[in-house]
Design a protein around this motif. Structure first.
Motif, mmCIF file in Angstrom:
data_model
loop_
_atom_site.group_PDB
_atom_site.id
_atom_site.type_symbol
_atom_site.label_atom_id
_atom_site.label_comp_id
_atom_site.label_asym_id
_atom_site.label_seq_id
_atom_site.Cartn_x
_atom_site.Cartn_y
_atom_site.Cartn_z
ATOM 1 N N ASP A 33 2.354 -8.889 23.619
ATOM 2 C CA ASP A 33 2.310 -8.407 25.028
ATOM 3 C C ASP A 33 1.795 -6.825 25.049
ATOM 4 O O ASP A 33 1.129 -6.591 25.911
ATOM 5 N N LEU A 34 2.336 -6.142 23.951
ATOM 6 C CA LEU A 34 1.586 -4.617 24.032
ATOM 7 C C LEU A 34 0.154 -4.253 23.697
ATOM 8 O O LEU A 34 -0.415 -3.578 24.406
ATOM 9 N N VAL A 87 -5.485 0.853 20.277
ATOM 10 C CA VAL A 87 -4.347 -0.161 20.540
ATOM 11 C C VAL A 87 -3.852 -0.493 18.869
ATOM 12 O O VAL A 87 -2.601 -0.591 18.620
ATOM 13 N N HIS A 88 -4.622 -0.647 18.123
ATOM 14 C CA HIS A 88 -4.207 -0.883 16.490
ATOM 15 C C HIS A 88 -3.569 0.356 15.998
ATOM 16 O O HIS A 88 -2.328 0.242 15.406
ATOM 17 N N GLN A 89 -4.187 1.604 16.093
ATOM 18 C CA GLN A 89 -3.370 2.586 15.703
ATOM 19 C C GLN A 89 -1.981 3.036 16.431
ATOM 20 O O GLN A 89 -1.138 3.362 15.830
ATOM 21 N N ALA A 90 -2.152 2.751 17.853
ATOM 22 C CA ALA A 90 -0.879 2.986 18.530
ATOM 23 C C ALA A 90 0.346 2.102 18.186
ATOM 24 O O ALA A 90 1.440 2.355 18.290
ATOM 25 N N ASN A 93 1.976 3.292 15.283
ATOM 26 C CA ASN A 93 2.754 4.437 15.454
ATOM 27 C C ASN A 93 4.071 4.042 16.391
ATOM 28 O O ASN A 93 5.209 4.482 16.070
ATOM 29 N N PHE A 94 3.841 3.061 17.300
ATOM 30 C CA PHE A 94 4.781 2.774 18.350
ATOM 31 C C PHE A 94 5.864 2.130 17.484
ATOM 32 O O PHE A 94 7.092 2.235 17.941
ATOM 33 N N ILE A 95 5.393 1.255 16.686
ATOM 34 C CA ILE A 95 6.761 0.623 15.759
ATOM 35 C C ILE A 95 7.553 1.462 15.182
ATOM 36 O O ILE A 95 8.741 1.387 14.930
ATOM 37 N N THR A 113 5.099 1.549 28.975
ATOM 38 C CA THR A 113 4.834 3.102 29.468
ATOM 39 C C THR A 113 4.710 4.042 28.268
ATOM 40 O O THR A 113 3.886 4.699 27.941
ATOM 41 N N PHE A 114 5.729 3.669 27.356
ATOM 42 C CA PHE A 114 5.957 4.436 26.069
ATOM 43 C C PHE A 114 4.900 4.074 25.105
ATOM 44 O O PHE A 114 4.303 5.197 24.632
ATOM 45 N N PHE A 115 4.447 2.930 24.996
ATOM 46 C CA PHE A 115 3.173 2.320 24.263
ATOM 47 C C PHE A 115 2.133 3.079 24.690
ATOM 48 O O PHE A 115 1.216 3.494 23.666
ATOM 49 N N ILE A 116 1.546 3.041 26.001
ATOM 50 C CA ILE A 116 0.580 3.657 26.398
ATOM 51 C C ILE A 116 0.399 5.019 26.139
ATOM 52 O O ILE A 116 -0.583 5.482 25.864
#
Length: 241
Positions: A33-34, A87-90, A93-95, A113-116
């Motif tokens: 989804d993200l 998106v790949h890098q984010a 980092n997000f995980i 929003t946090f992911f963006i």
């Protein structure tokens, strides 16, 4: 501040992910989804030119001259390449941030929003990487202001001050140029290290024809510099045919 219902739902998702140890089907669905959301959002913001404004809203600052933003707006291949990197890098980092407990629903940001936010930080790096190559390619036809050559292989580095001057001259030099001349210059931008002969083959023209168009653009650049309309940057790059 996100919708309270959205935050409550995200809190529940997060608690389940913690219980699952950030593995399993729920975690995979969240990542998918993200990815889709980040991909579409980054493409949209790059496409409408608001990406830099979005970065500024997150206190992410870096130099982004408008000609480069216009180039990204114009070319879907560049947008897709940058978006994929972001998106790949984010997501990586997000995980790490999720597992470290850095997402706090009390702060009012939904998971998306946090992911963006992570995507925008990744965009800064992706943009810098892309811009470095783009600026090198620009030198293929901006160096003639001082070197007297346009096509060939370029070596050496320019300082930021010099490159800023070169970028500003681009539109002025090509203003009023023929469609063929513009096509040649455009192809040179997309062929790092390309020679006049290679450019000619791509366009179905002889090396002499390419050379004539290049000569006209070079003469215009020199005339503009002599008239004081554009500046003569001092460069140390080497250009060979």
């Amino acid at each position: 501040m996100a919708n309270p219902e959205r935050l409550a739902a995200d809190r529940e998702v997060y608690e389940r992910l913690v219980a699952d140890g950030f593995t399993g089907p729920r975690f995979e669905l969240l990542q998918e989804d993200l990815w889709r959301y980040g991909w579409k959002t980054m493409l949209k913001w790059m496409g409408d030119g608001t990406i830099i404004e979005r970065c500024r809203e997150r206190n992410i600052f870096f130099k982004a001259p408008w000609p480069e933003i216009e180039e990204i707006k114009r070319r879907s291949d560049i947008r897709e390449e940058i978006a994929a990197f972001c998106v790949h890098q984010a997501l990586t980092n997000f995980i790490e941030l999720l597992e470290g407990g850095y997402w706090k629903p009390a702060k009012g940001a939904a998971l998306r929003t946090f992911f963006i936010g992570s995507c925008l930080f990744a965009f800064r790096d992706a943009y810098r990487n892309w811009a470095a190559g783009y600026r090198r390619n620009l030198r293929l036809f901006l160096d003639p202001v001082t070197s007297g050559e346009l096509a060939g292989r370029v070596t050496g580095d320019l300082g930021q001050e010099h490159m800023a001057v070169l970028r500003e001259t681009l539109d002025v030099i090509l203003d009023g140029a023929s469609m063929e001349a513009r096509a040649i210059c455009e192809l040179m931008l997309t062929m790092p290290g390309g020679t006049q002969e290679e450019v000619g083959k791509k366009l179905g023209k002889s090396r002499k024809s390419v050379e004539r168009h290049i000569s006209r653009v070079r003469k215009r650049a020199l005339d503009l510099a002599t008239a004081g309309i554009i500046l003569r940057p001092s460069t140390s790059s080497a250009v060979t045919a």
